[in-house]
Design a protein around this motif. Structure first.
Motif, PDB file in Angstrom:
ATOM      1  N   ARG B  19       0.830  -1.212   0.000  1.00  0.00           N
ATOM      2  CA  ARG B  19       0.000   0.000   0.000  1.00  0.00           C
ATOM      3  C   ARG B  19       0.860   1.255   0.000  1.00  0.00           C
ATOM      4  N   SER B  20       1.929   1.203   0.783  1.00  0.00           N
ATOM      5  CA  SER B  20       2.772   2.381   0.910  1.00  0.00           C
ATOM      6  C   SER B  20       3.519   2.703  -0.392  1.00  0.00           C
ATOM      7  N   ILE B  21       4.041   1.661  -1.044  1.00  0.00           N
ATOM      8  CA  ILE B  21       4.775   1.954  -2.284  1.00  0.00           C
ATOM      9  C   ILE B  21       3.819   2.253  -3.432  1.00  0.00           C
ATOM     10  N   GLN B  22       2.604   1.721  -3.380  1.00  0.00           N
ATOM     11  CA  GLN B  22       1.622   2.120  -4.404  1.00  0.00           C
ATOM     12  C   GLN B  22       1.318   3.602  -4.266  1.00  0.00           C
ATOM     13  N   ARG B  23       1.258   4.055  -3.038  1.00  0.00           N
ATOM     14  CA  ARG B  23       1.037   5.479  -2.799  1.00  0.00           C
ATOM     15  C   ARG B  23       2.225   6.302  -3.312  1.00  0.00           C
ATOM     16  N   MET B  24       3.430   5.806  -3.066  1.00  0.00           N
ATOM     17  CA  MET B  24       4.620   6.503  -3.592  1.00  0.00           C
ATOM     18  C   MET B  24       4.548   6.604  -5.113  1.00  0.00           C
ATOM     19  N   ALA B  25       4.130   5.512  -5.746  1.00  0.00           N
ATOM     20  CA  ALA B  25       4.014   5.504  -7.208  1.00  0.00           C
ATOM     21  C   ALA B  25       3.034   6.576  -7.672  1.00  0.00           C
ATOM     22  N   GLN B  26       1.917   6.684  -6.971  1.00  0.00           N
ATOM     23  CA  GLN B  26       0.935   7.728  -7.289  1.00  0.00           C
ATOM     24  C   GLN B  26       1.546   9.125  -7.181  1.00  0.00           C
ATOM     25  N   GLU B  27       2.459   9.254  -6.224  1.00  0.00           N
ATOM     26  CA  GLU B  27       3.117  10.553  -6.021  1.00  0.00           C
ATOM     27  C   GLU B  27       4.186  10.801  -7.074  1.00  0.00           C
ATOM     28  N   GLY B  28       4.380   9.848  -7.977  1.00  0.00           N
ATOM     29  CA  GLY B  28       5.348  10.016  -9.046  1.00  0.00           C
ATOM     30  C   GLY B  28       6.748   9.539  -8.708  1.00  0.00           C
ATOM     31  N   ARG B  29       6.891   8.913  -7.545  1.00  0.00           N
ATOM     32  CA  ARG B  29       8.206   8.436  -7.127  1.00  0.00           C
ATOM     33  C   ARG B  29       8.611   7.186  -7.911  1.00  0.00           C
ATOM     34  N   LYS B  30       9.903   7.013  -8.138  1.00  0.00           N
ATOM     35  CA  LYS B  30      10.402   5.877  -8.904  1.00  0.00           C
ATOM     36  C   LYS B  30      11.190   4.879  -8.057  1.00  0.00           C
ATOM     37  N   VAL B  31      11.880   5.408  -7.043  1.00  0.00           N
ATOM     38  CA  VAL B  31      12.781   4.580  -6.235  1.00  0.00           C
ATOM     39  C   VAL B  31      12.546   4.895  -4.760  1.00  0.00           C
ATOM     40  N   THR B  32      12.714   3.885  -3.921  1.00  0.00           N
ATOM     41  CA  THR B  32      12.647   4.143  -2.483  1.00  0.00           C
ATOM     42  C   THR B  32      13.697   3.288  -1.781  1.00  0.00           C
ATOM     43  N   SER B  33      13.804   3.446  -0.474  1.00  0.00           N
ATOM     44  CA  SER B  33      14.762   2.658   0.302  1.00  0.00           C
ATOM     45  C   SER B  33      14.040   2.054   1.502  1.00  0.00           C
ATOM     46  N   SER B  34      14.678   1.065   2.106  1.00  0.00           N
ATOM     47  CA  SER B  34      14.072   0.464   3.295  1.00  0.00           C
ATOM     48  C   SER B  34      13.922   1.509   4.399  1.00  0.00           C
TER      49      SER B  34
END
Lengths: 206, 206
Positions: B19-34
């Motif tokens: 859920r959290s990374i889907q939200r990041m994707a919606q925000e236009g983010r491409k990469v994240t970290s632990s």
DNA sequence: TAGATTGTTAATCGATTAACAATC
DNA sequence: TAGATTGTTAATCGATTAACAATC
């Protein structure tokens, strides 16, 4: 000397114990045992005894637990030996379902107000309440000294609403919006997201 | 050689990660970290890495996790790289809220039928559906091969409905009725009871 | 390259269970 | 009394964290 701190995982099981023995009481039962309670809940008898023993000695060897007495004790421990007023934010389908929910009776809660920011909804009747304007949320909640709230707004408004609730003095938030909230350490949050629960199960399905 | 079994507590966190990374994707983010994910969720970065590493190597040292790739992988792991049809039993306020709920989109689920046993409700429209007769529950669910259901009936009907769902071949039940259900080992149950969540918080309030 | 972050190991921490003396 | 069940201890089991080599 400090009061020893109870693990949160133990606290999380107490409401299940309470719900189960309240149901037994409805069935007319007077006494139960850790074994019976465990079978109803799918929890080991040893764990139930250990959990309860963190708070006192509520049973008698050989006979078990008096149901009414244990209900009283658990209600006190969980601070539901009183009625907590609840504010709902969001008068959509979820807010509507919660405001009409009959399941809070005898469990320590009652709905006391509901808010929305949609002019078409503000002022209309919903359940036993008139929908209030979210613009007045902080003053309304402060005035009535409400400490418990539910968030039932879309994900993109969830954090903003949480911030307002916290400013209004709310200390416990049940969040139906599908997002994690940032809150100060003295504010408690619980989450209800049906998709999360479902995904937890589909993992095991093929 | 057996596939090593993943602790249920780990499985329970995966939907939160998704859920959290889907939200990041919606925000236009491409990469994240632990670390970032951990901050969003209030979970340690080490735990997130450890959890994910149970299923494979999804990140790159120095850069982190590609969000789209991780969404795809987690969706596969949780078996939501498809759409699960859901049957709802109970066309009261809770059933009504769930049948209209917009939050299942892109999360692997869609409502496909709703039942009630009240003659006044059977045949009426609710959301996009006509309320079906619970008397036909078993055949209707079998016919459409539905494996996931929600129980939204009063507590005293919950177990009876669960028994019917199991007979119909349902393997995952999201239970809104405030009772513990007895089910066979190959059937999964998750519980949503707002009073339980609230009591978990009032323990900490004075 | 230098900096950043993973995947993984080992150590720590915490929770559950089994067993039983106490006692109703 | 004999039987049953608690409350509690110690042992086991499992989960989390810290640390770091690997490597992008």
């Amino acid at each position: 000397m400090e009061k020893k701190s109870i693990p949160d995982i133990v606290v999380g099981r107490l409401p299940l114990y309470l719900r189960s023995i309240q149901r037994m009481a409805q069935e007319g039962r007077k006494v139960t045992s850790s074994q019976e309670l465990g079978e109803r809940l799918g929890i080991s008898a040893a764990q139930i005894r250990k959990d309860l023993s963190q708070f006192g000695e509520f049973g008698k060897q050989g006979t078990g637990y008096q149901i009414n007495y244990l209900i009283n004790q658990l209600s006190k421990i969980l601070h539901v030996d009183r009625i907590w007023d609840i504010a709902i934010v969001g008068a959509g389908d979820v807010g509507n379902a919660v405001v009409r929910y009959q399941g809070f009776a005898n469990r320590g809660f009652r709905i006391s107000m509901i808010f929305d920011n949609d002019p078409a909804k503000i002022g209309t009747q919903m359940g036993d309440f008139i929908v209030r304007n979210t613009a007045n949320l902080i003053e309304d909640i402060r005035e009535q000294n409400v400490k418990v709230a539910m968030i039932a707004v879309p994900a993109n408004q969830g954090q903003k609403v949480a911030d307002q609730l916290i400013k209004a003095g709310v200390k416990a938030i049940l969040n139906y919006a599908p997002i994690s909230l940032y809150v100060p350490a003295d504010v408690y949050v619980q989450y209800i997201d049906p998709a999360i629960h479902l995904q937890r199960m589909t993992y095991y399905l093929d």
